[in-house]
Design a protein around this motif. Structure first.
Motif, PDB file in Angstrom:
ATOM      1  N   ARG A 127      83.686 146.547  93.479  1.00  0.00           N
ATOM      2  CA  ARG A 127      82.448 146.635  94.254  1.00  0.00           C
ATOM      3  C   ARG A 127      81.387 145.713  93.658  1.00  0.00           C
ATOM      4  O   ARG A 127      80.661 145.041  94.385  1.00  0.00           O
ATOM      5  CB  ARG A 127      81.955 148.088  94.243  1.00  0.00           C
ATOM      6  CG  ARG A 127      80.701 148.295  95.074  1.00  0.00           C
ATOM      7  CD  ARG A 127      80.282 149.754  95.061  1.00  0.00           C
ATOM      8  NE  ARG A 127      79.152 150.002  95.941  1.00  0.00           N
ATOM      9  CZ  ARG A 127      77.879 149.868  95.565  1.00  0.00           C
ATOM     10  NH1 ARG A 127      77.589 149.489  94.338  1.00  0.00           N
ATOM     11  NH2 ARG A 127      76.895 150.117  96.423  1.00  0.00           N
ATOM     12  N   GLU A 128      81.329 145.677  92.311  1.00  0.00           N
ATOM     13  CA  GLU A 128      80.323 144.835  91.645  1.00  0.00           C
ATOM     14  C   GLU A 128      80.535 143.357  91.970  1.00  0.00           C
ATOM     15  O   GLU A 128      79.591 142.610  92.216  1.00  0.00           O
ATOM     16  CB  GLU A 128      80.384 145.016  90.117  1.00  0.00           C
ATOM     17  CG  GLU A 128      79.841 146.331  89.603  1.00  0.00           C
ATOM     18  CD  GLU A 128      80.716 147.510  90.009  1.00  0.00           C
ATOM     19  OE1 GLU A 128      81.956 147.372  89.954  1.00  0.00           O
ATOM     20  OE2 GLU A 128      80.167 148.556  90.422  1.00  0.00           O
ATOM     21  N   GLU A 129      81.821 142.950  91.963  1.00  0.00           N
ATOM     22  CA  GLU A 129      82.117 141.550  92.246  1.00  0.00           C
ATOM     23  C   GLU A 129      81.730 141.184  93.677  1.00  0.00           C
ATOM     24  O   GLU A 129      81.115 140.146  93.929  1.00  0.00           O
ATOM     25  CB  GLU A 129      83.601 141.264  92.009  1.00  0.00           C
ATOM     26  CG  GLU A 129      83.952 141.208  90.529  1.00  0.00           C
ATOM     27  CD  GLU A 129      85.445 141.130  90.271  1.00  0.00           C
ATOM     28  OE1 GLU A 129      85.829 140.483  89.296  1.00  0.00           O
ATOM     29  OE2 GLU A 129      86.239 141.726  91.047  1.00  0.00           O
ATOM     30  N   LEU A 130      82.073 142.063  94.601  1.00  0.00           N
ATOM     31  CA  LEU A 130      81.739 141.815  95.995  1.00  0.00           C
ATOM     32  C   LEU A 130      80.226 141.711  96.158  1.00  0.00           C
ATOM     33  O   LEU A 130      79.706 140.821  96.840  1.00  0.00           O
ATOM     34  CB  LEU A 130      82.301 142.940  96.869  1.00  0.00           C
ATOM     35  CG  LEU A 130      82.073 142.806  98.374  1.00  0.00           C
ATOM     36  CD1 LEU A 130      82.667 141.512  98.902  1.00  0.00           C
ATOM     37  CD2 LEU A 130      82.675 143.990  99.117  1.00  0.00           C
ATOM     38  N   LEU A 131      79.532 142.636  95.489  1.00  0.00           N
ATOM     39  CA  LEU A 131      78.072 142.665  95.573  1.00  0.00           C
ATOM     40  C   LEU A 131      77.471 141.377  95.002  1.00  0.00           C
ATOM     41  O   LEU A 131      76.535 140.803  95.572  1.00  0.00           O
ATOM     42  CB  LEU A 131      77.562 143.882  94.789  1.00  0.00           C
ATOM     43  CG  LEU A 131      76.254 144.520  95.257  1.00  0.00           C
ATOM     44  CD1 LEU A 131      76.304 144.823  96.741  1.00  0.00           C
ATOM     45  CD2 LEU A 131      76.000 145.795  94.465  1.00  0.00           C
ATOM     46  N   ALA A 132      78.030 140.920  93.891  1.00  0.00           N
ATOM     47  CA  ALA A 132      77.511 139.693  93.250  1.00  0.00           C
ATOM     48  C   ALA A 132      77.671 138.488  94.182  1.00  0.00           C
ATOM     49  O   ALA A 132      76.750 137.667  94.331  1.00  0.00           O
ATOM     50  CB  ALA A 132      78.243 139.451  91.937  1.00  0.00           C
ATOM     51  N   VAL A 133      78.851 138.393  94.841  1.00  0.00           N
ATOM     52  CA  VAL A 133      79.081 137.256  95.734  1.00  0.00           C
ATOM     53  C   VAL A 133      78.198 137.369  96.971  1.00  0.00           C
ATOM     54  O   VAL A 133      77.648 136.365  97.459  1.00  0.00           O
ATOM     55  CB  VAL A 133      80.577 137.155  96.114  1.00  0.00           C
ATOM     56  CG1 VAL A 133      80.811 136.060  97.147  1.00  0.00           C
ATOM     57  CG2 VAL A 133      81.411 136.883  94.872  1.00  0.00           C
ATOM     58  N   ALA A 151      78.721 146.433 101.061  1.00  0.00           N
ATOM     59  CA  ALA A 151      79.820 146.391 100.088  1.00  0.00           C
ATOM     60  C   ALA A 151      80.688 147.638 100.205  1.00  0.00           C
ATOM     61  O   ALA A 151      81.918 147.557 100.230  1.00  0.00           O
ATOM     62  CB  ALA A 151      79.265 146.250  98.679  1.00  0.00           C
ATOM     63  N   ASP A 152      80.046 148.809 100.291  1.00  0.00           N
ATOM     64  CA  ASP A 152      80.800 150.065 100.401  1.00  0.00           C
ATOM     65  C   ASP A 152      81.693 150.062 101.636  1.00  0.00           C
ATOM     66  O   ASP A 152      82.877 150.405 101.570  1.00  0.00           O
ATOM     67  CB  ASP A 152      79.822 151.251 100.483  1.00  0.00           C
ATOM     68  CG  ASP A 152      79.166 151.513  99.134  1.00  0.00           C
ATOM     69  OD1 ASP A 152      79.775 151.123  98.109  1.00  0.00           O
ATOM     70  OD2 ASP A 152      78.050 152.069  99.100  1.00  0.00           O
ATOM     71  N   THR A 154      82.797 147.504 103.370  1.00  0.00           N
ATOM     72  CA  THR A 154      83.862 146.500 103.273  1.00  0.00           C
ATOM     73  C   THR A 154      85.003 147.001 102.390  1.00  0.00           C
ATOM     74  O   THR A 154      86.179 146.883 102.745  1.00  0.00           O
ATOM     75  CB  THR A 154      83.305 145.187 102.682  1.00  0.00           C
ATOM     76  OG1 THR A 154      82.148 144.815 103.426  1.00  0.00           O
ATOM     77  CG2 THR A 154      84.332 144.085 102.759  1.00  0.00           C
ATOM     78  N   ILE A 155      84.660 147.607 101.255  1.00  0.00           N
ATOM     79  CA  ILE A 155      85.699 148.107 100.350  1.00  0.00           C
ATOM     80  C   ILE A 155      86.483 149.235 101.016  1.00  0.00           C
ATOM     81  O   ILE A 155      87.722 149.218 101.027  1.00  0.00           O
ATOM     82  CB  ILE A 155      85.083 148.610  99.030  1.00  0.00           C
ATOM     83  CG1 ILE A 155      84.355 147.465  98.326  1.00  0.00           C
ATOM     84  CG2 ILE A 155      86.152 149.268  98.150  1.00  0.00           C
ATOM     85  CD1 ILE A 155      84.932 146.959  97.059  1.00  0.00           C
ATOM     86  N   SER A 156      85.774 150.169 101.623  1.00  0.00           N
ATOM     87  CA  SER A 156      86.492 151.323 102.174  1.00  0.00           C
ATOM     88  C   SER A 156      87.383 150.903 103.336  1.00  0.00           C
ATOM     89  O   SER A 156      88.454 151.464 103.542  1.00  0.00           O
ATOM     90  CB  SER A 156      85.506 152.418 102.602  1.00  0.00           C
ATOM     91  OG  SER A 156      84.742 151.944 103.677  1.00  0.00           O
ATOM     92  N   GLU A 157      86.965 149.889 104.089  1.00  0.00           N
ATOM     93  CA  GLU A 157      87.799 149.419 105.198  1.00  0.00           C
ATOM     94  C   GLU A 157      89.063 148.734 104.697  1.00  0.00           C
ATOM     95  O   GLU A 157      90.137 148.874 105.274  1.00  0.00           O
ATOM     96  CB  GLU A 157      87.008 148.430 106.073  1.00  0.00           C
ATOM     97  CG  GLU A 157      86.169 149.118 107.148  1.00  0.00           C
ATOM     98  CD  GLU A 157      85.286 148.118 107.898  1.00  0.00           C
ATOM     99  OE1 GLU A 157      84.355 148.575 108.566  1.00  0.00           O
ATOM    100  OE2 GLU A 157      85.541 146.888 107.782  1.00  0.00           O
ATOM    101  N   ALA A 158      88.924 147.978 103.597  1.00  0.00           N
ATOM    102  CA  ALA A 158      90.068 147.188 103.137  1.00  0.00           C
ATOM    103  C   ALA A 158      90.963 147.958 102.173  1.00  0.00           C
ATOM    104  O   ALA A 158      92.164 147.712 102.097  1.00  0.00           O
ATOM    105  CB  ALA A 158      89.567 145.913 102.459  1.00  0.00           C
TER     106      ALA A 158
END
Lengths: 190, 444
Positions: A127-133, A151-152, A154-158
């Motif tokens: 989650r941190e990496e996604l948020l940083a990008v 971010a949340d 996107t992560i939960s969907e994937a």
């Protein structure tokens, strides 16, 4: 500049690069001239500085990640012409019924996109990496809270295995309906 | 005996050149020379084409994805997504797959837009290519633009050797002597004029002398310049032009007298600057003073308001560009509020590369390359004078003038700062494209 370029690039090297990346000899010579122009110190390889001297790349929100991809390929502080071409080769369009090339497959293109998120190189997107990008892409235009919820979601969907990370297989599934071939291909002329 | 036999014709030619320069006439020899050169280049290109055709039929290669329009000529790729500091994200190819108006939710594939854009910029970008010599479509028989061509055919090799002999053994010494004559004439005559009392006679004499010495200097690099719309030539105010090389000054000064603005230099350039200042008012700044914008504007203003003084010549790009584009204009000269006389200068790079890459070569080396090239063929367009209109600030006015110059000279208009030749892009320039991307996102 172009003069010296084609003089130094040997026929065998051109053939070798052509076999590996699928670029035509003409494209290879043109890109070599580009490579030597970027190589300000004339030492035969590029540093991060050399890349970021391209203003349009330096102001690209993900410019650092793109440049990083070249250094992942070389595994060093410098990039030589073959490594340079190997990374560019991933962005060649996919041609139907040509099987000889392994660089520009859909999977390789997806790997490139995946690694842009994978900041620490552990083959998972946290989650941190996604948020940083996300931060790099939007700057200060979207609130922390909204980015967090993006971010949340996107992560939960994937995420399929429930570890709150996106691994490469999950990334590939999330991209199922994306026209990767088009979005990750540059239209080279000649 | 042989000495005089060789020397007297040479002396006669020098004398003829100086007389022609002083009356501003030409016998048309240089134009004839250029048309002969074009014939020679065409022949050379014919040989190269012949060779390339033989080569490509031997190793038949199927080139892919070349369905792009052929007018792209020299381009390597077709750009789909581009980023600029001022314009943000743009879509040069207008493909239906990309849209900047459709709002959508974030998808994890969105980084591909930036990835593609960045990789495209690595292959080819608008800015860095402006700081290297323009690529030629055909070989002009100069060694520095050679791609190994001079080995491919006997006739081409002979032609190239002959060219070298002509350029280095005939043209170069001749031009060098002319250059020395021109420079010493300029320095001595302006020094002499400096002792005259201020009068309209002094002004007229200075104008005449400057024109003559610049015409001699122009002949020292075989400059063949065509001036268009001379009725728009600057009579006062500020003249702005695109910048390719210090030679621009000589090209423009052959037709009109200008007051120069710039930094004080040492060495030969310094001697020249001091000599010129004796004859008429030029504006030279110390390095530290250049940074003081108010002082600069003030001195320009004082100069422009004095009707007796010469028009000021400014290169608002602030650095040399390779003559394929016009880059950002610094607003300095446009803040003064006087009439602007735009000038577009376009060189024909087939006869020699006019661009001074100041970050890679010194001025003397650049002059040497110019003097060993075939010729310096240029077109100069005087554009109708422009004034700042109401509710337009200096930046907008500068952009408007830039657009006109780009259009007239057939140059690509760019928003980018020419100073990028030396400095890195600023971090804050990312913000426009970040804002553009954020606007595309649908947020609940």
């Amino acid at each position: 500049m172009g003069a010296k370029a084609s003089m130094q690039l040997q026929e065998e090297e051109i053939n070798e690069i052509q076999n590996e990346t699928g670029f035509s000899p003409n494209q290879i010579v043109r890109l070599y001239s580009r490579f030597t122009n970027l190589d300000k110190l004339n030492n035969g390889f590029l540093s991060r500085e050399d890349f970021l001297r391209i203003p349009e790349l330096a102001i690209n929100p993900l410019g650092d990640r793109i440049v990083h991809a070249f250094f992942q390929e070389s595994n060093d502080e410098t990039v030589n012409f073959k490594q340079f071409m190997r990374v560019l080769g991933r962005f060649r369009p996919i041609k139907i019924n040509v099987e000889k090339n392994k660089l520009n497959t859909r999977e390789e293109k997806l790997k490139f996109a995946f690694r842009m998120y994978d900041l620490d190189g552990d083959d998972k997107i946290s989650r941190e990496e996604l948020l940083a990008v996300l931060h790099m892409m939007v700057g200060a235009n979207i609130s922390e809270e909204q980015l967090g919820s993006i971010a949340d979601r996107t992560i939960s969907e994937a995420d399929i295995d429930g570890d709150d990370h996106i691994c490469f297989q999950e990334f590939v599934r999330a991209m199922e309906r994306v026209d990767v071939e088009q979005k990750m291909s540059i239209r080279f002329l000649h | 005996m042989t000495f005089t036999l060789l020397f007297s014709p040479a002396l006669f030619i020098f004398f003829l050149v100086i007389v022609l320069a002083s009356i501003g006439k030409s016998l048309g020899i240089r134009r004839l020379y250029v048309s002969v050169l074009i014939k020679v280049f065409e022949f050379g290109q014919g040989r190269i084409d012949h060779y390339e055709k033989n080569k490509s039929s031997a190793e038949e290669y199927d080139s892919e994805s070349s369905n792009g329009p052929t007018e792209n000529g020299n381009r390597l790729i077709e750009r789909d997504i581009a980023i600029s500091a001022t314009e943000g994200i743009s879509l040069p190819s207008n493909r239906p797959e990309y849209s900047l108006s459709l709002k959508k939710e974030f998808h994890i594939s969105d980084n591909m837009y930036f990835a593609k854009c960045g990789m495209e910029a690595i292959c080819e970008d608008e800015v860095t290519q402006r700081f290297t010599a323009e690529e030629l479509r055909s070989w002009n028989l100069l060694t520095r633009t050679d791609r190994g061509y001079h080995f491919i055919s006997m006739r081409l090799t002979i032609l190239w050797c002959l060219g070298c002999i002509v350029r280095y053994c005939v043209l170069l010494p001749f031009r060098f002597v002319l250059c020395c004559i021109g420079l010493s004439f300029l320095i001595s005559s302006t020094a002499f004029i400096g002792y005259l009392p201020d009068s309209s006679y002094k002004k007229g004499l200075n104008e005449y002398v400057t024109l003559v010495s610049h015409r001699i200097l122009a002949r020292a690099c075989s400059a063949i310049v065509t001036y268009h719309n001379r009725e728009n030539m600057a009579k006062g105010g500020i003249c702005v032009a695109n910048h390719t090389s210090p030679i621009d000054v000589i090209i423009l000064s052959c037709d009109n007298c200008y007051a120069m603005v710039g930094q004080s230099h040492g060495g030969l350039l310094g001697v020249l600057q001091r000599a010129m200042s004796r004859a008429t008012a030029h504006i030279w700044f110390e390095r530290s003073e250049m940074k003081d914008r108010i002082l600069v504007t003030q001195r320009l203003k004082e100069h422009v308001e004095n009707k007796d003084k010469l028009p000021i010549l400014i290169f608002p790009e602030g650095t040399c560009i390779n003559n394929t584009s016009v880059m950002m204009f610094k607003k300095g000269g446009f803040e003064v509020g006087s009439t602007i006389y735009p000038v577009a200068v376009k060189y024909d790079s087939r006869f020699g590369d006019p661009f001074w890459n100041s970050s890679e070569m010194g001025m003397v080396w650049h002059i040497f390359e110019i003097m060993t090239s075939w010729a310096l063929v240029a077109e100069v367009w005087y554009l109708p004078p422009m004034r700042k209109i109401e509710d337009e600030d200096a930046v907008q006015f500068a952009n408007r003038v830039k657009k006109e110059i780009a259009k007239k000279g057939g140059l690509v208009e760019l928003e980018w700062d020419g100073q990028l030749k030396r400095m890195r892009a600023k971090e804050c320039w990312k913000s426009k494209s970040q804002a553009d991307y954020s606007n595309l996102l649908k947020i609940d």
